[in-house]
Design a protein around this motif. Structure first.
Motif, short mmCIF file in Angstrom:
data_model
loop_
_atom_site.label_atom_id
_atom_site.label_comp_id
_atom_site.label_asym_id
_atom_site.label_seq_id
_atom_site.Cartn_x
_atom_site.Cartn_y
_atom_site.Cartn_z
N UNK A 53 0.83 -1.20 0.00
CA UNK A 53 0.00 0.00 0.00
C UNK A 53 0.86 1.25 0.00
N UNK A 54 0.55 2.14 -0.90
CA UNK A 54 1.12 3.48 -0.89
C UNK A 54 0.03 4.40 -0.36
N UNK A 55 0.35 5.11 0.69
CA UNK A 55 -0.62 5.98 1.35
C UNK A 55 -1.08 7.10 0.42
N UNK A 56 -2.33 7.54 0.57
CA UNK A 56 -2.84 8.63 -0.25
C UNK A 56 -1.94 9.85 -0.12
N UNK A 57 -1.58 10.42 -1.25
CA UNK A 57 -0.75 11.61 -1.28
C UNK A 57 0.75 11.36 -1.20
N UNK A 58 1.16 10.12 -0.96
CA UNK A 58 2.59 9.81 -0.78
C UNK A 58 3.31 9.67 -2.12
N UNK A 59 4.61 9.96 -2.07
CA UNK A 59 5.49 9.88 -3.24
C UNK A 59 6.61 8.88 -2.94
N UNK A 60 6.84 7.96 -3.87
CA UNK A 60 7.96 7.02 -3.79
C UNK A 60 8.86 7.30 -4.98
#
Length: 150
Positions: free
Chosen positions: A119-126
């Motif tokens: 899961x990538x959290x809402x608003x997060x950037x990888x």
């Protein structure tokens, strides 16, 4: 190549899904991450965005210059991400503003070699980079920036 995966910020619930807009909180999330990214962005950065309203609003916090790619919509998958970005062989850095589960599955593939339901959290950037060391291709995780920590 640099590949940046940015999950859209928080959006209102409802339908139709493609028309959901960012909440006020989502707008703040997008602005915070966009400000962080603007100070560190690769010089040449191609911005690819899902056709949904919430992804376009998230991207607009960073740039008005982006390409809407229909295959990056909510039903997109890792193969669609790979095709759109040209990872790992494209000579241009690429920012994708998109959705779960495709972004999380892509992150899992890049770091573990296997698609998994991360899961990538809402608003997060990888932010990932690809390099060759001693004849071996490596994926490097340069940053994970959740909107609540910027």
């Amino acid at each position: 190549m640099d590949l940046l995966l940015w999950r859209h910020a928080e959006a209102v619930d409802g339908s139709p899904d493609h028309a959901r807009e960012l909440t006020e909180r989502g707008q703040r999330q997008a602005q915070k991450v966009a400000a962080w990214l603007d100070q560190r962005r690769p010089k040449k950065l191609r911005v690819l965005v899902s056709p949904t309203v919430r992804t376009r609003q998230t991207a607009t916090a960073f740039s008005d210059s982006f390409e809407v790619v229909p295959t990056l919509g909510p039903d997109g998958n890792v193969a669609d991400l790979l095709a759109a970005t040209g990872w790992p062989d494209s000579g241009t850095a690429c920012l994708v503003v998109g959705h779960q589960p495709a972004l999380g599955r892509m992150a899992a593939l890049l770091l573990s070699g296997v698609e998994a339901d991360w899961t990538i959290k809402k608003g997060a950037l990888w932010w990932f980079s690809n390099r060759v060391r001693d004849g071996e291709t490596q994926t490097v995780l340069r940053a994970v920036i959740p909107s609540d920590l910027v």
